[in-house]
Design a protein around this motif. Sequence first.
Motif, PDB file in Angstrom:
ATOM      1  N   MET A 147       0.835  -1.199   0.000  1.00 26.97           N
ATOM      2  CA  MET A 147       0.000   0.000   0.000  1.00 26.97           C
ATOM      3  C   MET A 147       0.873   1.254   0.000  1.00 26.97           C
ATOM      4  N   LYS A 148       0.305   2.360  -0.471  1.00 24.78           N
ATOM      5  CA  LYS A 148       1.052   3.596  -0.574  1.00 24.78           C
ATOM      6  C   LYS A 148       1.347   4.182   0.799  1.00 24.78           C
ATOM      7  N   LYS A 149       2.406   4.956   0.855  1.00 20.31           N
ATOM      8  CA  LYS A 149       2.839   5.582   2.096  1.00 20.31           C
ATOM      9  C   LYS A 149       1.757   6.498   2.665  1.00 20.31           C
ATOM     10  N   GLY A 150       1.062   7.201   1.781  1.00 20.31           N
ATOM     11  CA  GLY A 150       0.016   8.124   2.222  1.00 20.31           C
ATOM     12  C   GLY A 150      -1.097   7.425   2.986  1.00 20.31           C
ATOM     13  N   PHE A 151      -1.376   6.177   2.615  1.00 18.06           N
ATOM     14  CA  PHE A 151      -2.417   5.391   3.295  1.00 18.06           C
ATOM     15  C   PHE A 151      -2.070   5.237   4.769  1.00 18.06           C
ATOM     16  N   TRP A 152      -0.821   4.846   5.054  1.00 23.85           N
ATOM     17  CA  TRP A 152      -0.391   4.632   6.435  1.00 23.85           C
ATOM     18  C   TRP A 152      -0.264   5.940   7.189  1.00 23.85           C
ATOM     19  N   ILE A 153       0.105   7.002   6.494  1.00 20.97           N
ATOM     20  CA  ILE A 153       0.179   8.308   7.155  1.00 20.97           C
ATOM     21  C   ILE A 153      -1.217   8.755   7.582  1.00 20.97           C
ATOM     22  N   GLY A 154      -2.198   8.506   6.712  1.00 19.40           N
ATOM     23  CA  GLY A 154      -3.583   8.860   7.038  1.00 19.40           C
ATOM     24  C   GLY A 154      -4.071   8.118   8.273  1.00 19.40           C
ATOM     25  N   ILE A 155      -3.807   6.812   8.340  1.00 12.95           N
ATOM     26  CA  ILE A 155      -4.192   6.022   9.512  1.00 12.95           C
ATOM     27  C   ILE A 155      -3.440   6.511  10.742  1.00 12.95           C
ATOM     28  N   GLY A 156      -2.140   6.792  10.555  1.00 16.40           N
ATOM     29  CA  GLY A 156      -1.329   7.270  11.672  1.00 16.40           C
ATOM     30  C   GLY A 156      -1.840   8.582  12.236  1.00 16.40           C
ATOM     31  N   LEU A 157      -2.310   9.466  11.350  1.00 16.16           N
ATOM     32  CA  LEU A 157      -2.840  10.750  11.798  1.00 16.16           C
ATOM     33  C   LEU A 157      -4.091  10.548  12.654  1.00 16.16           C
ATOM     34  N   THR A 158      -4.983   9.644  12.228  1.00 18.32           N
ATOM     35  CA  THR A 158      -6.188   9.388  13.025  1.00 18.32           C
ATOM     36  C   THR A 158      -5.829   8.765  14.373  1.00 18.32           C
ATOM     37  N   PHE A 159      -4.786   7.927  14.392  1.00 16.58           N
ATOM     38  CA  PHE A 159      -4.329   7.328  15.651  1.00 16.58           C
ATOM     39  C   PHE A 159      -3.780   8.407  16.584  1.00 16.58           C
ATOM     40  N   PHE A 160      -2.989   9.305  16.035  1.00 11.32           N
ATOM     41  CA  PHE A 160      -2.410  10.398  16.815  1.00 11.32           C
ATOM     42  C   PHE A 160      -3.510  11.258  17.435  1.00 11.32           C
ATOM     43  N   ILE A 161      -4.509  11.615  16.638  1.00 14.76           N
ATOM     44  CA  ILE A 161      -5.611  12.440  17.133  1.00 14.76           C
ATOM     45  C   ILE A 161      -6.406  11.690  18.202  1.00 14.76           C
ATOM     46  N   ALA A 162      -6.612  10.377  17.999  1.00  7.33           N
ATOM     47  CA  ALA A 162      -7.351   9.576  18.981  1.00  7.33           C
ATOM     48  C   ALA A 162      -6.637   9.561  20.329  1.00  7.33           C
ATOM     49  N   ILE A 163      -5.321   9.444  20.305  1.00  9.19           N
ATOM     50  CA  ILE A 163      -4.544   9.436  21.550  1.00  9.19           C
ATOM     51  C   ILE A 163      -4.626  10.790  22.248  1.00  9.19           C
ATOM     52  N   ILE A 164      -4.510  11.861  21.472  1.00  8.95           N
ATOM     53  CA  ILE A 164      -4.617  13.211  22.048  1.00  8.95           C
ATOM     54  C   ILE A 164      -5.987  13.401  22.680  1.00  8.95           C
ATOM     55  N   ALA A 165      -7.031  12.913  21.991  1.00 11.04           N
ATOM     56  CA  ALA A 165      -8.399  13.037  22.510  1.00 11.04           C
ATOM     57  C   ALA A 165      -8.560  12.274  23.817  1.00 11.04           C
ATOM     58  N   LYS A 166      -7.974  11.084  23.875  1.00  9.38           N
ATOM     59  CA  LYS A 166      -8.047  10.273  25.091  1.00  9.38           C
ATOM     60  C   LYS A 166      -7.337  10.967  26.247  1.00  9.38           C
ATOM     61  N   LEU A 167      -6.156  11.503  25.993  1.00  7.45           N
ATOM     62  CA  LEU A 167      -5.403  12.190  27.041  1.00  7.45           C
ATOM     63  C   LEU A 167      -6.148  13.445  27.515  1.00  7.45           C
ATOM     64  N   ALA A 168      -6.775  14.130  26.580  1.00  5.33           N
ATOM     65  CA  ALA A 168      -7.498  15.352  26.930  1.00  5.33           C
ATOM     66  C   ALA A 168      -8.678  15.056  27.843  1.00  5.33           C
ATOM     67  N   THR A 169      -9.344  13.929  27.617  1.00  3.57           N
ATOM     68  CA  THR A 169     -10.523  13.600  28.414  1.00  3.57           C
ATOM     69  C   THR A 169     -10.168  13.052  29.792  1.00  3.57           C
ATOM     70  N   LEU A 170      -8.880  12.969  30.105  1.00  7.42           N
ATOM     71  CA  LEU A 170      -8.475  12.612  31.457  1.00  7.42           C
ATOM     72  C   LEU A 170      -8.548  13.827  32.382  1.00  7.42           C
ATOM     73  N   LEU A 171      -8.708  15.003  31.784  1.00  5.92           N
ATOM     74  CA  LEU A 171      -8.802  16.241  32.553  1.00  5.92           C
ATOM     75  C   LEU A 171     -10.211  16.412  33.125  1.00  5.92           C
ATOM     76  N   PRO A 172     -10.341  17.090  34.266  1.00  3.15           N
ATOM     77  CA  PRO A 172     -11.662  17.323  34.862  1.00  3.15           C
ATOM     78  C   PRO A 172     -12.605  18.043  33.895  1.00  3.15           C
ATOM     79  N   TYR A 173     -13.868  17.688  33.954  1.00  3.42           N
ATOM     80  CA  TYR A 173     -14.928  18.285  33.146  1.00  3.42           C
ATOM     81  C   TYR A 173     -14.856  17.882  31.665  1.00  3.42           C
ATOM     82  N   ILE A 174     -13.670  17.917  31.083  1.00  4.79           N
ATOM     83  CA  ILE A 174     -13.550  17.519  29.675  1.00  4.79           C
ATOM     84  C   ILE A 174     -13.906  16.043  29.519  1.00  4.79           C
ATOM     85  N   SER A 175     -13.743  15.273  30.595  1.00  2.00           N
ATOM     86  CA  SER A 175     -14.066  13.848  30.547  1.00  2.00           C
ATOM     87  C   SER A 175     -15.540  13.608  30.222  1.00  2.00           C
TER      88      SER A 175
END
Length: 329
Positions: free
Chosen positions: A1-29
Motif C-alpha cells: 500500500m502507498k505511504k500516504g495510506f499509512w500516514i492517514g491512519i497514523g494521523l487518526t491514531f495520533f488524534i485519537a490518543i490526544i483526545a483520550k489524554l485530553a478527556t483525562l482532565l476534569p470536566y472535559i471527561s
Amino acid sequence: MKKGFWIGIGLTFFIAIIAKLATLLPYISLIGPLVFAILIGMLWNTFFPVGKEWKSGIEFSSKKLLRAGIILLGMRLNLGDIATAGWPAFLLAVGSVLIGIGAVYGIARAVGADKTISFLTACGTGICGAAAIVAVASQVKAKPEQTAVSVAIIAILGTLFTFIYTLLYPVLGLSGEAFGMFAGGTLHEIAHVVAAADVGGAEALDFALVVKLTRVMLLVIVAGGIGIWMSRKNKQSGEKFNLKILPIPWFIFGFLAVSALYTTGIVPEKIASLFVSLAYLLMAMAMAGLGLNVKFEAFRRAGMKPFVAGLGGTIILVLVGYIFVRFTF
C-alpha cells in the motif's frame, strides 16, 4: 500500500490518543474521547488541510475501524444483566428509543431542519449517542458533514444535561436504583450516563449501565428497520439492490456475537476491559477520520434548527423518563 495510506491512519491514531489524554482532565471527561476526536480532526482540517494522498488511510479509519470498534464494544454488554434488571429496565430502554427518535425528528420536521441531520440526531438521542449516529449514517448515506454536525449536537446536549442531573440529584426524590435507571434511560453517551449516575452510588451506576446498554442493543433493531426501509425505497426508485448494503449492517451481528461471548463468562474481566478500551480507541480513530473530512463551515450551513430539535426532544425524553421511574420505583 502507498505511504500516504499509512500516514492517514497514523494521523487518526495520533488524534485519537490526544483526545483520550485530553478527556483525562476534569470536566472535559464528560465530553468523551469520541466527540473530542472529531473536534480535533475538524480543527486540524481547518488549519492544516489534509492532502489527497492521505485520504485513503483516513477513509479506512472512518469506515473499517469504526465497524471493528462497534463489534468489540460488545464486550461491554452482558445479556444476562438485561434479563436480571427485569421488565421495567427493558420497557424504559424501549420507550427511550421510541420517544427520543420520535420527539427529536418530529420537532425537526416541524421547524424545517435538514432531514438527514435531524434523523441522525434523533437516533443519537434515543439510542447511544455518537456510536448510533455513525452506525446509522452509513445506512442513510449521510455526508460526513451531516454526521459531524449530529455528533456535535449530541455532545453538547449530553454534557449539558449531565451537569443538570448531578446538580438536581438531591432534590429529585429518587432512590439510587431509580436515579440510575433515569440516567441510563435519558442521557446520550455512555460517558454521560456514568458521570451522572456516579453521584447516586454503586447501585445507581449498575442500573444506569444496564438500561443504557439495553438501548445500545436496540441499535440492532433500529439499524435493521432502516436497512429494510432503505432497500425498499431503492427498489421503488428503480435502483438495483446492492448486496453490499445489507438490511442490517454486518457488524451489528458481530456486536451481538461478542456480547454473547462475554455473557458466557469465558472471557476474564481484565481481558474484556482491554477489548473495550481497544474498541474506544478504534472508534476514536474513526471519529478523527470523520472530523478530518469536515470543516466548521458545516455548522453554519446547518443552522440552529437541528440543535433546537435535539434540545426539545431531549427535554421531552427527560420528562417522560422521570415520570416513569418516579411512579415505577
